[in-house]
Scaffold this active site. Structure first.
Site, PDB file in Angstrom:
ATOM      1  N   GLY A   1       0.797  -1.216   0.000  1.00 26.73           N
ATOM      2  CA  GLY A   1       0.000   0.000   0.000  1.00 26.73           C
ATOM      3  C   GLY A   1       0.831   1.268   0.000  1.00 26.73           C
ATOM      4  O   GLY A   1       0.486   2.260  -0.664  1.00 26.73           O
TER       5      GLY A   1
ATOM      6  N   CYS B   1       1.795   1.817  11.495  1.00 28.90           N
ATOM      7  CA  CYS B   1       2.997   2.394  10.894  1.00 28.90           C
ATOM      8  C   CYS B   1       3.637   3.428  11.793  1.00 28.90           C
ATOM      9  O   CYS B   1       4.782   3.792  11.609  1.00 28.90           O
ATOM     10  CB  CYS B   1       2.670   3.047   9.563  1.00 28.90           C
ATOM     11  SG  CYS B   1       2.258   1.841   8.320  1.00 28.90           S
TER      12      CYS B   1
ATOM     13  N   SER C   1      -3.763  -3.246  -0.711  1.00 22.98           N
ATOM     14  CA  SER C   1      -2.648  -3.972  -0.112  1.00 22.98           C
ATOM     15  C   SER C   1      -3.075  -5.356   0.344  1.00 22.98           C
ATOM     16  O   SER C   1      -4.118  -5.521   0.967  1.00 22.98           O
ATOM     17  CB  SER C   1      -2.123  -3.180   1.089  1.00 22.98           C
ATOM     18  OG  SER C   1      -1.131  -3.914   1.751  1.00 22.98           O
TER      19      SER C   1
END
Lengths: 396, 396
Positions: free
Chosen positions: A72, A326, A200
């Site tokens: 992604g 993330c 993704s």
């Protein structure tokens, strides 16, 4: 101890049937699809079959519009930078929302360093972009609008089809980051009306390290990885065959099982959204109540710090996160929650539960059992809570 | 029919022990390493162990200097564009060789579109860069020299350590694309003296879709994928854990078995280099005789077209290529052979045999048996051959 994984927004487990589909390409069928000899044949056919599978999942007319990427983040970098750089002659302005994933926002910041301008449109308190704000932000020199389909931190679904009507009327390319939604809820590029879409594998029980960017035929984009002629010359590099095959298989399974998955996940989400605020005081739901991803329940727990809560939940066998995986190790208040108007102190107590196909009603009950004492314990140590109690605003 | 895979330069098979090492991360250990809960622990530890393994393979002092990427192409794009863009204040000029992989050359061309200049240094007839040519090419505004360690098409090894002395004296960053050499011959970043080095898993019996860029500590580079804080903030995106683990394992095995592999591969190469020109007329060896990759034998067969030769060899169970796998379907004469001074007609008859750990002396014998009649058959249909015979220069 009971183990409850409730962090499918960070990554999903790989389906056994996806792994089975990948294994031959980690064995006998190791060839390079670009090769003319027979070792290239099976991998090349497998790549094209996977491309069709991914195309079907998102309702693409033409599987050649699918470009496989490493995930992604690459898809989003490719889309944002690739469109902006390819269309500089028209202008150097892009529009994004305040709650985009960092792979979109920071791609925009990189473009700013290269002389581009970026307008960031706001969201409302539920984390929803208003199409009229996009309309206002578009200028004569705007070449790209990038608004995500679903937000992974607060689950909110964006009015993509409405925004697409605006971008189309204004002749601006429209990209949507559908990483959090593709494979989970219906995603159809024609119904959405977008020009590019990121997805993704590891978000819907496929492999890590693989994703795709769908680029509508005719849209000008600059290749992001220069080199060989793979992916129609748009994305160089020897193909990650097992990853691509796994992504194709995960897409196929997602199509077949989506209605059933949604039917199972939604009650888990709704039970937690309803019962957690009843069990723990000063808990706010973040994001919309119903216009959200089916397995996604997010909250802010006041007078508490999310990090400590995650660690205590982990000690009870529960895996959740406080925001985007993330950035969870960056320990900053979520830019998404701040954009929704929450103050920093409250945003620190963010908690995100993302259910997956292996979760049950009993998992929700377990959360409702273990979380209240954790919150109580943490608040007893919290100077903010102490101050709050002394202020007389709370009861005991 | 006998099956002989002689295209390890395009990609190598995955070692069974590498696949075994990957499997747990395609199963139980599916977590996201960025997560704070226990599902992130095993993947995170596995990534760091793999990083150490890759670091050891290339003699890096500090495994934190290793950045995992999606493969050699990304590593090369990252290195070339990342260094050039990060050091624009110093200058906008880069130096590469004429035989670089397209992922380096076309990254340079993209930089040219962004206002950079690129000097392409020549090679000699053996496909070797002369350090003095690099020296001459470096200017005051040069920020990067990128010269490959080994060329995958003609096997030539470049004088990297000598070039590094020049770049160091001139204070220019030096990147080497060591995709074709790492894991096959000794590669030590300290002995080479470079500042950045690219490598790829599928070149030494590791997985596809994974590679690494080594960046010496202190070297300024612009991140190539913007987004989350993975890889020390230098390469965003959820990590491809199975790929990373496989790369680490392949590195470990390569270190242990390299002397034995080189000992086995070199005689196969030398036998073919010696005996093929004796069996087929008008065959030229491309690249150096000894200063080349151990399993690598490349030729040009005159008065013939490589593509047809590949297909007839395939019909005899032999998998070889005519040049770089990344471009074999583009059907252009190799830029490497042209840079070495071969004319287009001869370059069309390019043949590349790349031996791997599964090949034997009998495979060489098989080539020497099946290739001569194929060449004869093709030449009988070749107008060029006919013209040559009529010119009286040939015998028969």
């Amino acid at each position: 101890m009971r183990k409850v994984y409730l962090d499918n927004a960070s990554t999903t487990p790989l389906l056994p049937e996806v792994r089975e589909a990948m294994l031959p390409y980690l064995g006998e069928y190791f060839g390079n699809p670009s090769c003319i000899h027979e070792w290239g044949d099976a991998p090349r056919e497998a790549v094209e079959e996977a491309r069709s599978g991914v195309g079907r999942l998102i309702g693409a007319d033409n599987s050649e519009e699918i470009i496989f990427t490493s995930g992604g983040t690459e898809s989003n970098n490719f889309a944002v930078k690739g469109i902006a750089l390819a269309n500089q002659a028209k202008g150097k302005h892009i529009v994004v929302s305040a709650i985009e994933h960092f792979s979109v926002l920071y791609s925009g910041k990189t473009l700013e360093k290269l002389g581009f301008e970026m307008t960031v449109v706001p969201v409302d308190k539920d984390g929803i972009v208003h199409p009229e704000d996009v309309q206002k932000a578009i200028r004569k020199d705007t070449t790209l609008v990038s608004i995500m389909h679903a937000n992974g931190e607060v689950g909110s679904l964006q009015p993509i089809a409405e925004i697409a009507k605006i971008t189309r009327a204004k002749n601006v390319v429209f990209h949507t980051d559908a990483v959090a939604s593709t494979g989970t809820i219906p995603v159809n590029v024609k119904e959405l009306g977008v020009d590019l879409l990121s997805l993704s594998g590891n978000q819907f029980y496929g492999p890590k390290g693989i994703g795709a960017l769908w680029v509508r035929r005719g849209v000008r984009i600059m290749p992001y990885l220069d080199g060989g002629v793979q992916e129609g010359g748009r994305r160089a590099g020897t193909e990650n065959i097992p990853g691509i095959v796994g992504l194709g298989k995960a897409a196929e399974v997602a199509m077949a099982k989506m209605p059933e998955r949604i039917k199972n996940l939604t009650p888990l989400r709704d039970k937690l959204l309803k019962e957690l605020p009843a069990k723990v005081s000063h808990v706010t739901i973040t994001g919309p109540l119903t216009n959200r991803l089916p397995g996604h329940a997010s909250f802010c727990v006041e007078f508490i710090e999310g990090e400590a809560m995650l660690m205590l939940l982990n000690s009870q066998g529960v895996g959740v996160t406080s925001g985007s995986a993330c950035t969870s190790r960056a320990l900053k208040a979520s830019h998404v929650l701040i954009a929704m108007g929450l103050d920093h102190a409250i945003a620190q107590g963010s908690l995100l539960f993302s259910f997956g196909i292996n979760n049950t009603k009993e998992d929700v009950d377990y959360i409702l059992e273990v979380l209240p004492p954790i919150v109580e314990r943490l608040r007893q140590m919290s100077p903010l809570w102490d101050k709050y109690l002394k202020s007389g605003k709370g009861g005991k």
